[in-house]
Design a protein around this motif. Structure first.
Motif, mmCIF file in Angstrom:
data_model
loop_
_atom_site.group_PDB
_atom_site.id
_atom_site.type_symbol
_atom_site.label_atom_id
_atom_site.label_comp_id
_atom_site.label_asym_id
_atom_site.label_seq_id
_atom_site.Cartn_x
_atom_site.Cartn_y
_atom_site.Cartn_z
ATOM 1 N N GLN A 1 -43.454 -26.116 -24.830
ATOM 2 C CA GLN A 1 -43.681 -27.563 -24.818
ATOM 3 C C GLN A 1 -42.386 -28.328 -24.548
ATOM 4 O OE1 GLN A 1 -45.692 -28.074 -28.691
ATOM 5 N NE2 GLN A 1 -47.480 -28.763 -27.546
ATOM 6 N N LEU A 2 -41.287 -27.855 -25.116
ATOM 7 C CA LEU A 2 -40.004 -28.508 -24.887
ATOM 8 C C LEU A 2 -39.615 -28.450 -23.416
ATOM 9 C CD1 LEU A 2 -37.383 -29.770 -26.087
ATOM 10 C CD2 LEU A 2 -36.516 -27.437 -26.315
ATOM 11 N N VAL A 3 -39.787 -27.293 -22.804
ATOM 12 C CA VAL A 3 -39.458 -27.157 -21.375
ATOM 13 C C VAL A 3 -40.343 -28.063 -20.539
ATOM 14 C CG1 VAL A 3 -39.386 -25.557 -19.438
ATOM 15 C CG2 VAL A 3 -38.576 -24.817 -21.685
ATOM 16 N N MET A 4 -41.636 -28.108 -20.845
ATOM 17 C CA MET A 4 -42.547 -28.987 -20.107
ATOM 18 C C MET A 4 -42.153 -30.453 -20.273
ATOM 19 S SD MET A 4 -46.168 -27.085 -21.036
ATOM 20 C CE MET A 4 -47.100 -28.477 -20.415
ATOM 21 N N MET A 5 -41.791 -30.838 -21.482
ATOM 22 C CA MET A 5 -41.400 -32.221 -21.753
ATOM 23 C C MET A 5 -40.145 -32.604 -20.982
ATOM 24 S SD MET A 5 -40.456 -33.927 -25.424
ATOM 25 C CE MET A 5 -41.917 -33.213 -26.166
ATOM 26 N N SER A 6 -39.236 -31.651 -20.789
ATOM 27 C CA SER A 6 -37.980 -31.953 -20.099
ATOM 28 C C SER A 6 -38.196 -32.283 -18.628
ATOM 29 C CB SER A 6 -37.014 -30.779 -20.227
ATOM 30 O OG SER A 6 -37.489 -29.651 -19.515
ATOM 31 N N PHE A 7 -39.356 -31.929 -18.071
ATOM 32 C CA PHE A 7 -39.662 -32.249 -16.682
ATOM 33 C C PHE A 7 -40.613 -33.442 -16.563
ATOM 34 C CE2 PHE A 7 -38.503 -27.746 -16.438
ATOM 35 C CZ PHE A 7 -37.569 -27.785 -15.423
ATOM 36 N N GLN A 8 -40.809 -34.160 -17.655
ATOM 37 C CA GLN A 8 -41.742 -35.268 -17.661
ATOM 38 C C GLN A 8 -41.055 -36.549 -18.124
ATOM 39 O OE1 GLN A 8 -44.700 -33.815 -20.384
ATOM 40 N NE2 GLN A 8 -45.885 -32.787 -18.788
ATOM 41 N N LYS A 9 -41.661 -37.671 -17.781
ATOM 42 C CA LYS A 9 -41.246 -38.958 -18.330
ATOM 43 C C LYS A 9 -42.009 -39.137 -19.634
ATOM 44 C CE LYS A 9 -40.818 -43.876 -17.344
ATOM 45 N NZ LYS A 9 -41.107 -44.977 -16.371
ATOM 46 N N TYR A 10 -41.330 -38.804 -20.712
ATOM 47 C CA TYR A 10 -42.003 -38.719 -22.017
ATOM 48 C C TYR A 10 -41.319 -39.678 -22.983
ATOM 49 C CZ TYR A 10 -45.120 -36.234 -25.200
ATOM 50 O OH TYR A 10 -46.154 -35.905 -26.040
ATOM 51 N N GLY A 11 -42.043 -40.750 -23.325
ATOM 52 C CA GLY A 11 -41.515 -41.755 -24.240
ATOM 53 C C GLY A 11 -42.450 -42.016 -25.390
ATOM 54 N N ARG A 12 -42.320 -43.184 -25.987
ATOM 55 C CA ARG A 12 -43.149 -43.509 -27.147
ATOM 56 C C ARG A 12 -44.619 -43.633 -26.772
ATOM 57 N NH1 ARG A 12 -38.408 -46.611 -28.372
ATOM 58 N NH2 ARG A 12 -37.456 -45.910 -30.342
ATOM 59 N N GLU A 13 -44.907 -44.087 -25.546
ATOM 60 C CA GLU A 13 -46.304 -44.218 -25.137
ATOM 61 C C GLU A 13 -46.993 -42.864 -25.110
ATOM 62 O OE1 GLU A 13 -43.741 -45.183 -23.424
ATOM 63 O OE2 GLU A 13 -43.743 -47.389 -23.447
ATOM 64 N N GLN A 14 -46.256 -41.833 -24.652
ATOM 65 C CA GLN A 14 -46.853 -40.511 -24.569
ATOM 66 C C GLN A 14 -47.088 -39.913 -25.959
ATOM 67 O OE1 GLN A 14 -44.465 -41.585 -22.372
ATOM 68 N NE2 GLN A 14 -46.077 -41.780 -20.824
ATOM 69 N N ILE A 15 -46.276 -40.326 -26.943
ATOM 70 C CA ILE A 15 -46.491 -39.837 -28.300
ATOM 71 C C ILE A 15 -47.854 -40.270 -28.814
ATOM 72 C CG2 ILE A 15 -45.664 -39.987 -30.685
ATOM 73 C CD1 ILE A 15 -42.857 -40.291 -29.616
ATOM 74 N N PHE A 16 -48.287 -41.464 -28.401
ATOM 75 C CA PHE A 16 -49.563 -42.004 -28.860
ATOM 76 C C PHE A 16 -50.709 -41.726 -27.885
ATOM 77 C CE2 PHE A 16 -46.366 -44.591 -31.032
ATOM 78 C CZ PHE A 16 -46.806 -44.484 -32.333
ATOM 79 N N GLY A 17 -50.507 -40.772 -26.994
ATOM 80 C CA GLY A 17 -51.620 -40.294 -26.180
ATOM 81 C C GLY A 17 -51.596 -40.662 -24.719
ATOM 82 N N ALA A 18 -50.665 -41.484 -24.264
ATOM 83 C CA ALA A 18 -50.609 -41.839 -22.841
ATOM 84 C C ALA A 18 -50.206 -40.608 -22.019
ATOM 85 C CB ALA A 18 -49.607 -42.962 -22.619
ATOM 86 N N PRO A 19 -50.771 -40.447 -20.824
ATOM 87 C CA PRO A 19 -50.422 -39.283 -19.995
ATOM 88 C C PRO A 19 -48.957 -39.346 -19.560
ATOM 89 C CG PRO A 19 -51.775 -40.835 -18.754
ATOM 90 C CD PRO A 19 -51.768 -41.311 -20.166
ATOM 91 N N ALA A 20 -48.323 -38.173 -19.501
ATOM 92 C CA ALA A 20 -46.915 -38.077 -19.114
ATOM 93 C C ALA A 20 -46.812 -37.764 -17.628
ATOM 94 C CB ALA A 20 -46.222 -36.990 -19.934
ATOM 95 N N MET B 1 -35.010 -39.908 -30.601
ATOM 96 C CA MET B 1 -35.651 -40.774 -31.592
ATOM 97 C C MET B 1 -35.167 -42.217 -31.532
ATOM 98 S SD MET B 1 -37.779 -38.813 -32.871
ATOM 99 C CE MET B 1 -38.123 -37.065 -32.962
ATOM 100 N N ALA B 2 -33.871 -42.411 -31.383
ATOM 101 C CA ALA B 2 -33.345 -43.779 -31.390
ATOM 102 C C ALA B 2 -33.765 -44.539 -30.138
ATOM 103 C CB ALA B 2 -31.827 -43.757 -31.527
ATOM 104 N N THR B 3 -33.649 -43.903 -28.986
ATOM 105 C CA THR B 3 -34.002 -44.568 -27.731
ATOM 106 C C THR B 3 -35.435 -44.297 -27.300
ATOM 107 O OG1 THR B 3 -33.230 -42.716 -26.355
ATOM 108 C CG2 THR B 3 -31.597 -44.359 -27.011
ATOM 109 N N GLY B 4 -36.072 -43.281 -27.892
ATOM 110 C CA GLY B 4 -37.440 -42.970 -27.532
ATOM 111 C C GLY B 4 -37.587 -42.194 -26.246
ATOM 112 N N ASP B 5 -36.480 -41.728 -25.661
ATOM 113 C CA ASP B 5 -36.536 -40.975 -24.412
ATOM 114 C C ASP B 5 -36.603 -39.488 -24.738
ATOM 115 O OD1 ASP B 5 -36.437 -40.057 -21.857
ATOM 116 O OD2 ASP B 5 -34.476 -40.903 -21.350
#
Length: 320
Positions: free
Chosen positions: A52-71, A283-287
């Motif tokens: 999951q970490l590797v997949m996240m590193s290739f995505q635009k993953y912010g606070r919106e994605q934490i709450f279910g928005a597609p990355a 966490m601080a910047t949400g990126d």
């Protein structure tokens, strides 16, 4: 008994018996069954989060994605952004510097204490062992808080001791506001917590050094340093290498001590190490995408160091 029975088999003209064919080892499912629970735990708690970490590193993953928005998949943009950021290299260099200082101090003091334990009697060795176990058993966060009190600006034991010794008033001196003294305190805390493991492991290796060899070297006129360098070190070399590699891995990813000291009074922007930097970016910047990229880079560095550790272990087994 006839003469023919006393002759070697080759002299009788009979061919030597054919060597027996090696038996094939039967496959046993028992080792696999014993390893299966550990493998399942590794896959669940390490393997899948790492994927999951590797997949996240290739995505635009912010606070919106934490709450279910597609990355959105953005390729290596996160890695390019991280590797071209000067702050990342400053933090990485800072982390490597702290790691080298802490590892060097830990190895020197740990090996010295192990040598001291070998020279002490049983009673004093027990006292030293209990003290090391107490230091080892204390959680890193608890130890950091206690050391924070020792270096406290107004009521710390260090400032009080310096005031009494030097005659100068050290009350009010902050050890955590300056980055250099901050990392000096951090190195002390990290080293203090890591010494017991090195001391116990080295002491276990020292028990394998034959006393006869040490006595013979002493009778031949070898000094303490010569006996340590020429006799002790070759016996415990593989242990020291493994300890060195493990300490580098652990100290490079240190988090709790640095974060706690920053909370007590350190300037976060000037004292971030790679572990705290990952947390701050995520966490601080949400990126979380960039944070994941930094974490993957750290994992690759640790894997390279781990490969050296595994190579050393395999080489030690071959020597045995």
């Amino acid at each position: 008994m006839s003469a023919s029975t006393t002759l070697p088999l080759a002299a009788t003209g009979s061919p030597p018996p054919a060597p027996a064919a090696p038996r094939r080892r039967r496959f046993s499912a028992t080792p696999l069954a014993l390893l299966l629970p550990s493998l399942v735990m590794l896959v669940v708690f390490i393997g899948w989060p790492l994927v999951q970490l590797v997949m996240m590193s290739f995505q635009k993953y912010g606070r919106e994605q934490i709450f279910g928005a597609p990355a959105d998949f953005i390729g290596i943009d996160n890695y390019v952004r991280v590797l071209t950021d000067p702050e990342f290299w400053v933090v990485l260099g800072r982390s490597v510097g702290l790691c080298l200082v802490s590892v060097a101090a830990t190895m020197v003091l740990g090996v010295s204490i192990a040598l001291l334990m070998r020279a002490l009697g049983s009673v004093m060795r027990t006292v030293v062992s209990v003290g090391l176990l107490l230091a080892w058993a204390m959680p890193a966060l608890t130890a950091t808080i206690v050391w924070g009190w020792i270096f406290d600006t107004d009521y710390g034991l260090v400032n009080y001791f310096l005031t009494q010794v030097t005659g100068t008033d050290w009350t009010g001196h902050s050890w955590l506001s300056d980055p250099l003294s901050f990392f000096a305190v951090a190195a002390i805390i990290i080293t203090w917590g890591a010494i017991p493991f090195v001391a116990f492991s080295t002491y276990a290796g020292l028990t394998q050094v034959p006393d006869e060899v040490m006595e013979a070297a002493s009778l031949d006129g070898a000094g303490g340093w010569q006996r340590f360098r020429l006799i002790v070190v070759p016996y415990v070399k593989s242990i020291l290498i493994v300890l060195l590699i493990l300490q580098v891995i652990w100290d490079l990813r240190v988090f709790a001590q640095i974060y706690a000291l920053q909370t007590i009074g350190g300037v976060r922007a000037d004292t971030n190490t790679i572990g705290v930097y990952i947390y701050s970016v995520s966490m601080a910047t949400g990126d979380l995408g960039s944070g994941g990229a930094i974490a993957v880079i750290l994992v690759l560095i640790l894997l390279a160091i781990s490969a050296a550790y595994i190579r050393t272990m395999l080489k030690s087994e071959e020597e045995l």
